[in-house]
Design a protein around this motif. Structure first.
Motif, mmCIF file in Angstrom:
data_model
loop_
_atom_site.group_PDB
_atom_site.id
_atom_site.type_symbol
_atom_site.label_atom_id
_atom_site.label_comp_id
_atom_site.label_asym_id
_atom_site.label_seq_id
_atom_site.Cartn_x
_atom_site.Cartn_y
_atom_site.Cartn_z
ATOM 1 N N PRO A 57 0.839 -1.202 0.000
ATOM 2 C CA PRO A 57 0.000 0.000 0.000
ATOM 3 C C PRO A 57 0.875 1.255 0.000
ATOM 4 N N ALA A 58 0.496 2.238 -0.794
ATOM 5 C CA ALA A 58 1.267 3.473 -0.883
ATOM 6 C C ALA A 58 1.371 4.173 0.464
ATOM 7 N N SER A 59 0.353 4.043 1.300
ATOM 8 C CA SER A 59 0.390 4.701 2.612
ATOM 9 C C SER A 59 1.541 4.175 3.460
ATOM 10 N N ILE A 60 1.873 2.909 3.311
ATOM 11 C CA ILE A 60 3.013 2.337 4.040
ATOM 12 C C ILE A 60 4.320 2.767 3.378
ATOM 13 N N ALA A 61 4.379 2.671 2.050
ATOM 14 C CA ALA A 61 5.609 3.000 1.325
ATOM 15 C C ALA A 61 5.985 4.471 1.486
ATOM 16 N N ASN A 62 5.011 5.339 1.718
ATOM 17 C CA ASN A 62 5.287 6.771 1.878
ATOM 18 C C ASN A 62 5.855 7.122 3.245
ATOM 19 N N HIS A 63 5.775 6.212 4.200
ATOM 20 C CA HIS A 63 6.297 6.514 5.533
ATOM 21 C C HIS A 63 7.811 6.692 5.437
ATOM 22 N N PRO A 64 8.359 7.751 6.035
ATOM 23 C CA PRO A 64 9.793 8.020 5.881
ATOM 24 C C PRO A 64 10.709 6.920 6.413
ATOM 25 N N GLU A 65 10.234 6.098 7.328
ATOM 26 C CA GLU A 65 11.081 5.039 7.895
ATOM 27 C C GLU A 65 10.830 3.677 7.247
#
Length: 90
Positions: free
Chosen positions: A51-59
């Motif tokens: 999911p993009a929401s996970i991939a967008n997390h900086p860590e």
């Protein structure tokens, strides 16, 4: 890290020259696959859809690599693991 606007991102895990694992995040499967072809001298995974929401997390890259490292070091727990946790609470 790039900003991914769609619902899905694609992650390629790649082995570095020193044996380390690097997580690369792409906006499309095609971009991820192209990266694998361009860096074919290094081992890499097939693109993994996340999911993009996970991939967008900086860590996210660091967490992904930590999970990989943990999976490669799996073993049965020591009998005194609970004692070690109690020591950490003090």
């Amino acid at each position: 890290m790039m900003s991914i606007d769609d619902q899905t991102a694609f992650v390629v895990l790649q082995e570095g020259s020193g044996g380390e694992i690097i997580a690369h995040v792409f906006e499309s499967y095609g971009e991820a696959h192209e990266h694998r072809n361009e860096t074919a001298e290094y081992r890499s995974s097939e693109p993994v859809e996340v999911p993009a929401s996970i991939a967008n997390h900086p860590e996210f890259p660091e967490v992904a690599v930590a999970l990989i490292d943990a999976s490669q070091a799996m073993d049965y727990p020591d009998e005194d693991v609970d004692d070690e946790e109690d020591d950490m609470d003090e």
